[in-house]
Write a protein that holds these residues in place. Structure first.
Motif, mmCIF file in Angstrom:
data_model
loop_
_atom_site.group_PDB
_atom_site.id
_atom_site.type_symbol
_atom_site.label_atom_id
_atom_site.label_comp_id
_atom_site.label_asym_id
_atom_site.label_seq_id
_atom_site.Cartn_x
_atom_site.Cartn_y
_atom_site.Cartn_z
ATOM 1 N N HIS A 275 0.827 -1.214 0.000
ATOM 2 C CA HIS A 275 0.000 0.000 0.000
ATOM 3 C C HIS A 275 0.861 1.264 0.000
ATOM 4 O O HIS A 275 0.485 2.296 -0.570
ATOM 5 C CB HIS A 275 -0.921 -0.017 1.226
ATOM 6 C CG HIS A 275 -1.949 1.065 1.209
ATOM 7 N ND1 HIS A 275 -1.741 2.301 1.783
ATOM 8 C CD2 HIS A 275 -3.200 1.108 0.667
ATOM 9 C CE1 HIS A 275 -2.814 3.053 1.623
ATOM 10 N NE2 HIS A 275 -3.716 2.348 0.939
ATOM 11 N N GLU A 276 2.039 1.190 0.649
ATOM 12 C CA GLU A 276 2.951 2.328 0.727
ATOM 13 C C GLU A 276 4.161 2.150 -0.189
ATOM 14 O O GLU A 276 5.171 2.827 -0.021
ATOM 15 C CB GLU A 276 3.443 2.498 2.176
ATOM 16 C CG GLU A 276 2.352 2.660 3.208
ATOM 17 C CD GLU A 276 1.676 4.011 3.099
ATOM 18 O OE1 GLU A 276 2.330 4.958 2.611
ATOM 19 O OE2 GLU A 276 0.493 4.111 3.490
ATOM 20 N N ASN A 277 4.057 1.281 -1.154
ATOM 21 C CA ASN A 277 5.197 0.840 -1.954
ATOM 22 C C ASN A 277 5.998 1.991 -2.570
ATOM 23 O O ASN A 277 5.441 2.928 -3.146
ATOM 24 C CB ASN A 277 4.711 -0.090 -3.072
ATOM 25 C CG ASN A 277 5.858 -0.558 -3.951
ATOM 26 O OD1 ASN A 277 6.790 -1.188 -3.470
ATOM 27 N ND2 ASN A 277 5.787 -0.223 -5.229
ATOM 28 N N GLU A 278 7.330 1.903 -2.412
ATOM 29 C CA GLU A 278 8.260 2.814 -3.083
ATOM 30 C C GLU A 278 9.389 2.051 -3.766
ATOM 31 O O GLU A 278 10.338 2.652 -4.281
ATOM 32 C CB GLU A 278 8.857 3.805 -2.068
ATOM 33 C CG GLU A 278 7.829 4.752 -1.456
ATOM 34 C CD GLU A 278 8.446 5.697 -0.443
ATOM 35 O OE1 GLU A 278 9.678 5.561 -0.197
ATOM 36 O OE2 GLU A 278 7.736 6.556 0.095
ATOM 37 N N VAL A 279 9.290 0.711 -3.740
ATOM 38 C CA VAL A 279 10.321 -0.126 -4.350
ATOM 39 C C VAL A 279 10.169 -0.055 -5.865
ATOM 40 O O VAL A 279 9.092 -0.367 -6.400
ATOM 41 C CB VAL A 279 10.200 -1.585 -3.859
ATOM 42 C CG1 VAL A 279 11.270 -2.453 -4.513
ATOM 43 C CG2 VAL A 279 10.332 -1.634 -2.339
ATOM 44 N N PRO A 291 -6.097 -3.933 0.054
ATOM 45 C CA PRO A 291 -6.757 -3.663 1.342
ATOM 46 C C PRO A 291 -5.760 -3.742 2.496
ATOM 47 O O PRO A 291 -4.808 -4.531 2.459
ATOM 48 C CB PRO A 291 -7.798 -4.776 1.442
ATOM 49 C CG PRO A 291 -7.243 -5.887 0.607
ATOM 50 C CD PRO A 291 -6.512 -5.216 -0.521
ATOM 51 N N GLU A 292 -5.953 -2.917 3.492
ATOM 52 C CA GLU A 292 -5.137 -2.969 4.712
ATOM 53 C C GLU A 292 -5.994 -3.460 5.863
ATOM 54 O O GLU A 292 -7.199 -3.188 5.928
ATOM 55 C CB GLU A 292 -4.554 -1.596 5.028
ATOM 56 C CG GLU A 292 -3.441 -1.183 4.087
ATOM 57 C CD GLU A 292 -2.485 -0.192 4.733
ATOM 58 O OE1 GLU A 292 -1.571 -0.643 5.459
ATOM 59 O OE2 GLU A 292 -2.664 1.015 4.513
ATOM 60 N N ILE A 293 -5.375 -4.202 6.761
ATOM 61 C CA ILE A 293 -6.091 -4.768 7.897
ATOM 62 C C ILE A 293 -6.043 -3.790 9.062
ATOM 63 O O ILE A 293 -4.952 -3.459 9.541
ATOM 64 C CB ILE A 293 -5.461 -6.110 8.320
ATOM 65 C CG1 ILE A 293 -5.460 -7.082 7.131
ATOM 66 C CG2 ILE A 293 -6.218 -6.710 9.507
ATOM 67 C CD1 ILE A 293 -4.701 -8.359 7.403
#
Length: 348
Positions: A275-279, A291-293
């Motif tokens: 969700h926060e991907n910067e790779v 989705p995040e839990i």
């Protein structure tokens, strides 16, 4: 979460004060604590943890309160699993009961030190490298799989560091409280068995810190809550060791339950990382819509898993005990006794 220097100061001061109190009391009066003593202390520690969680809820917001309780329950569960290894270490080195409380206290202090170091390192890593959540998540999933495959705690309680010490140092069989070495006539300075016990406890604590810190950072990113959850989880560990005793051996499904919790948190971390991907090599460095839990759902999963694990463990061991007692009663039947055939009404 805005934590003032005063809050940090009070938390650290209370922690140090409790540890010093334990050290002074135990150092002066080594003994095997009674159930009343351990029960009272454990009640106080659990009560303090709950009070801290309620205070966090009202003064910092319900979200942080939920994060603390989720982290505390997870760390407490992992700490209980720690006790299995402690039991094995105490048994394998044949630590006298009167000295076990002292050894446990040293082990807990070492655990607190190691976890404090990893908490600081984890906070820096999260702040500087967002991709660290991929590593944390993958490590927890790997740990969960390893726990499922290896649920037997029955090893010899030793490790490579202990074997190295046994091979290269001179030891005596004499126990002398927390003394790590003694001087014997003609032999010079000899290491005591307690030296090996401390090494075993310390290396075990180090390994468990590697599991517990990524797990709690999957539930909260606040170093203050991470530290508090670990402190409260470790405070009552020594009392729990003596209070539960054989009951710990009845929690036969605890490792499976912890494996599920760690795997669940690992997946939660991986989803958060995506969700926060910067790779750059994942979706071109752009965040993914996954989705995040929420932490409240995580708390529910942790509570339900622990409840089911405990209930299933106690049920299985109870059934096993009933069968074992039944077989024992059958084996104790007198040889040559007449068995009456109910249908014929005669002996056969």
């Amino acid at each position: 979460m805005n934590v003032s220097a005063l809050e940090w100061g009070i938390t650290l001061s209370v922690t140090i004060a409790i540890l010093l109190f334990d050290v002074i009391v135990i150092g002066r009066r080594p003994h095997e604590p009674s159930k009343r003593e351990t029960g009272t202390a454990l009640t106080i520690y659990v009560g303090l943890a709950i009070a801290f969680g309620v205070w966090t809820w009202f003064f910092h917001g319900s979200q942080y309160g939920v994060e603390f309780f989720a982290g505390w329950l997870t760390e407490y569960s992992l700490s209980v699993d720690n006790l299995f290894i402690f039991l094995i270490i105490m048994a394998s080195f044949k630590v006298p009961r009167v000295y076990q409380q002292q050894a446990l206290l040293v082990g807990i202090i070492l655990a607190l030190i190691f976890r404090g170091i990893f908490i600081a390192l984890g906070a820096v890593a999260i702040e500087q490298f967002s991709w660290v959540f991929y590593l944390f998540g993958a490590f927890l999933v790997y740990t969960a799989i390893k726990l499922v495959r290896d649920t037997d705690h029955d090893d010899d309680g030793e490790n490579g560091v202990v074997r190295f010490a046994q091979k290269h140092l001179k030891f005596t069989d004499t126990w002398d409280g927390l003394k790590l070495w003694v001087k014997e006539n003609g032999s010079g300075r000899l290491m005591t068995p307690m030296f090996l016990v401390i090494i075993a406890l310390g290396t075990t604590d180090l390994l468990f810190a590697l599991d517990s810190i990524p797990a709690i950072y999957g539930l909260t990113r606040e170093p203050y809550l991470v530290f508090a959850a670990n402190v409260f989880a470790l405070m009552g560990l020594r009392q729990l060791y003596f209070l539960l005793g054989d009951l710990l051996k009845r929690l036969v499904y605890l490792s499976q339950g912890l494996a599920f919790i760690l795997g669940f948190i690992g997946v939660k971390l991986l989803l958060h990382a995506l969700h926060e991907n910067e790779v750059p090599f994942i979706n071109g460095g752009e965040p993914l819509k996954v989705p995040e839990i929420p932490t409240l759902a995580s708390l529910g999963v942790i509570v339900v898993t622990l409840a089911i694990t405990t209930a299933a463990s106690l049920y299985k061991t109870r059934v096993h005990d009933v069968r074992k007692n039944g077989e024992a009663a059958g084996d104790e039947a007198p040889e040559g006794a007449d068995e009456t055939d109910p249908a014929a009404g005669t002996s056969r």
